[in-house]
Design an enzyme around this catalytic site. Structure first.
Site, PDB file in Angstrom:
ATOM      1  N   GLU A  34    -109.407  -5.106  45.540  1.00 39.49           N
ATOM      2  CA  GLU A  34    -110.818  -5.275  45.211  1.00 39.49           C
ATOM      3  C   GLU A  34    -111.497  -3.924  44.976  1.00 39.49           C
ATOM      4  OE1 GLU A  34    -112.469  -7.585  44.193  1.00 39.49           O
ATOM      5  OE2 GLU A  34    -114.568  -7.178  44.608  1.00 39.49           O
TER       6      GLU A  34
ATOM      7  N   ASN B  50    -123.214 -22.828  24.426  1.00 37.14           N
ATOM      8  CA  ASN B  50    -122.401 -22.066  25.371  1.00 37.14           C
ATOM      9  C   ASN B  50    -121.129 -22.866  25.597  1.00 37.14           C
ATOM     10  OD1 ASN B  50    -121.364 -20.577  27.538  1.00 37.14           O
ATOM     11  ND2 ASN B  50    -122.526 -21.755  29.026  1.00 37.14           N
ATOM     12  N   GLY B  51    -119.976 -22.244  25.400  1.00 38.49           N
ATOM     13  CA  GLY B  51    -118.705 -22.947  25.578  1.00 38.49           C
ATOM     14  C   GLY B  51    -117.808 -22.678  24.384  1.00 38.49           C
TER      15      GLY B  51
ATOM     16  N   ARG C 187    -124.854 -13.270  31.529  1.00 36.63           N
ATOM     17  CA  ARG C 187    -123.824 -14.182  31.032  1.00 36.63           C
ATOM     18  C   ARG C 187    -123.227 -13.715  29.700  1.00 36.63           C
ATOM     19  NH1 ARG C 187    -123.965 -19.052  33.542  1.00 36.63           N
ATOM     20  NH2 ARG C 187    -122.820 -19.948  31.803  1.00 36.63           N
TER      21      ARG C 187
END
Ligand code: F6R
Length: 608
Positions: free
Chosen positions: A481, A101-102, A27
């Protein structure tokens, strides 16, 4: 964008926090830190760099003593990666430690207000505002204080907070950023994602926006903003611990590439019963589908590329106009979407900020929304009118592979299902299409068995400076992709072009030895793509072609040709993408890149 974890129990917290953070590093991985209650108060250890730096600094957590703590792994938004900008952040007196987080969107006026009151800031982060606000409003009661703080901050947050006055507990809250609560025996957790705590418990609570949770070793209490206690039903996670481990693979990305047949089978098989597609999760009627004016497929990155495939497949089968659009464009385009339209929202994480905002925009204009989401209970899953889950299991590598593939399979199922409901395909065609979708896991498995050929081709081309991908229609959608997979992990410049569009400008970039990856997997457009291949070859390009093994002229598709098995042309993207994922992986591996954690990226993009 960042990962957070918290622990309270009887064991030493720091090693547990570090172990959890190692599962959350996908993350964000530019700095990491922990705060633990010790005999002398709150001990904070944090550092710029990968988690390994913090591990070394703390002797794998063994030199930080205490049984209650919080931890964080960061992807910088406000302030560069540095020791001082790393979390946890302390309030001025050191009484509170905060991980976040944010994004606190109104942090500038809040910071100004606090600075006017004489409070000194040491970092450039938005998070530090929360630490000081907490101290500013603290009245001896952490729940009251938390309510006051969240009433004042705007934006998204998952917060874990230690308070010096409450050394046996910690408090947490979330809004529009993920956070789950893990319920153990004599120990409890918070985490951004279940993978971080799977080694300890499978019993979790999903938290609603602004639910405040107080965690102690012997229990967890959840409150709403009116300070009423909320009774929550625990959810039992069925994922295997090994699903979030590398299991002998060098990288999560290769493990996840190899997991695709299983992930596809788990996503497709339960939805095909007695030869019929069963989508119990949604409740579409024939009248509704016939009445749809337009379908919007809204997503970011690879999930958007699934949408581009979806446009071709749905238009072909259902004859309903479809627009695939990136969420960050959709949300600010004052879209013409109405209650006659359907919005399909695709997201692996279910928390991508732009995608979530686009979903809300579509809903506010009255459109019905269907989410195609991997993470159960995520914000996008919760906010969609209906959800079709992809059953890919946890995806850890930053570059998506199995989530992309399972999203494609759900798009196929939904397209065929809607086409049948609307009477746009007859029984015979329906049966054939369903049979073809069922074959995908096995066909993908067969392609993976030949991965050495792709490895060999990667060894020939890994020194290229620029690589182009071309194709027409569905092949173009897959080119997008393939190009993204290559560039995001190998850092080789790459672009994908509709094969017929190249000569309108981009062909001037082709020179002797430029690699062009040409997808020519369709029957009807094969010759057209071969003409474009000849155009680039005439200008010196070396071409790596992808064509069907039974295509009589497949050798015309390139100097080197990767052969693919035949499946209904609409579903070829599921097969064509596999060698392209492998190509990106092997090129990046030969270049010595950090495949699972490419520079500047993070897995969940919770900022716009
Ligand atoms: C690329 C990749 C990203 C994501 C995009 C959307 O390999 O993974 O482009 O597809 O950030 O993320 P989700 O699907 O979580 O909304």
């Amino acid at each position: 964008m960042c990962g957070i974890i918290g622990y309270v129990g009887s064991k030493q917290a720091a090693p547990i926090l570090l172990e959890g953070l190692s599962k959350l590093e996908y993350r964000g991985y530019d700095s990491a830190g922990i705060a633990v209650f010790s005999d002398d108060g709150i001990t904070v250890k944090k550092s710029r760099g990968r988690l390994s730096v913090l591990s070394e600094m703390t002797d794998s957590g063994t030199n930080v003593s205490g049984t209650v703590g919080i931890g964080h792994t960061r992807w910088a938004t406000h302030g560069e990666p540095s020791d001082v900008n790393s979390h946890p952040h302390l309030s001025s007196s050191g009484r509170f430690a905060v991980v976040h987080n944010g994004i606190i969107e109104n942090y500038i006026p809040l910071k100004k207000k606090l600075m006017d009151k004489g409070i000194e800031f040491v970092s450039e982060t938005d998070t530090e505002v929360v630490a000081h606000l907490f101290e500013y409003y603290y009245n001896g009661d952490v729940i009251d204080t938390m309510i006051k703080v969240i009433e004042r901050v705007e934006g998204s947050y998952a917060l874990g907070i230690l308070s010096l006055d409450q050394p046996n507990e910690f408090i947490a809250v979330r809004k529009a950023s993920p956070m789950i609560v893990g319920l153990g025996e004599g120990e409890n957790f918070i985490a951004s994602d279940v993978t971080a705590i799977l080694n300890h418990t499978r019993n979790i609570y999903y938290l609603e926006d602004d639910e405040i949770v107080v965690l102690r070793a012997d229990g967890v209490k959840v409150y709403n903003v009116d300070r009423e206690e909320v009774k929550k039903e625990p959810f039992q996670v069925s994922w295997d611990v090994s699903a979030a481990e590398k299991g002998g693979y060098e990288h999560f990305m290769m493990k996840e590439i190899e997991e695709q047949p299983k992930a596809l089978a788990e996503t497709i098989n339960p939805r095909i019963q007695d030869g019929k597609i069963v989508l119990d999760d949604i409740s579409l009627t024939a009248d509704y589908v016939k009445g749809i004016n337009k379908i919007y497929i809204i997503a970011c990155g690879s999930a958007y590329h699934v949408g581009v495939v979806g446009k071709y497949v749905i238009e072909k089968l259902c004859r309903i106009p479809v627009e695939a659009i990136v969420a960050s464009e959709f949300r600010y385009s004052d879209p013409l979407i109405t209650d006659k339209d359907l919005a399909i929202i695709i997201s692996q994480s279910g928390e991508t900020a732009d995608t979530l905002a686009a979903l809300k925009e579509a809903k506010s204009k009255g459109a019905r929304t269907i989410g195609i989401v991997n993470v159960v209970g995520s914000a996008i899953a919760n906010a969609s009118d209906d959800v079709l889950y992809t059953w890919a299991g946890p995806e850890i590598a930053v570059a998506t592979t199995k989530a992309y593939s399972t999203q494609l399979s759900v798009i196929y199922l939904l397209s065929v299902y809607m086409a049948k409901l609307a009477g746009r395909i007859d029984d015979a065609e329906y049966t054939k299409l369903v049979e073809e979708i069922k074959r995908l896991p096995e066909l993908v498995s067969g392609i993976l068995e030949k991965k050495e050929q792709v490895q060999y081709l990667a060894s020939k081309f890994f020194n290229c400076h620029s690589i182009f991908f071309i194709g027409r229609n569905l092949d173009y959608a897959v080119s997008l992709e393939g190009s993204l997979k290559l560039k995001e992990i190998s850092y080789i410049h790459s672009e994908a072009y509709a094969a017929g569009e190249l000569k309108h400008g981009t062909i001037s970039l082709i020179e002797n030895g430029t690699l062009v990856v040409a997808l020519a997997t369709g029957d009807a457009l094969f010759d057209k793509t071969v003409s474009n291949i000849k155009e680039v070859k005439a200008r010196g390009a070396v071409v790596l072609g992808l064509a069907k093994a039974d295509e009589p002229h497949r050798q015309d598709s390139g100097d080197y040709v990767i052969e693919l098995p035949r499946v209904n042309e609409l579903f070829m993207p599921s097969l064509a993408v596999i060698p392209l994922q492998l190509f990106g992986y092997y090129v990046a591996s030969l270049k010595g890149c950090d495949i699972d954690k490419p520079r500047n990226l993070a897995k969940s993009v919770t900022v716009e």
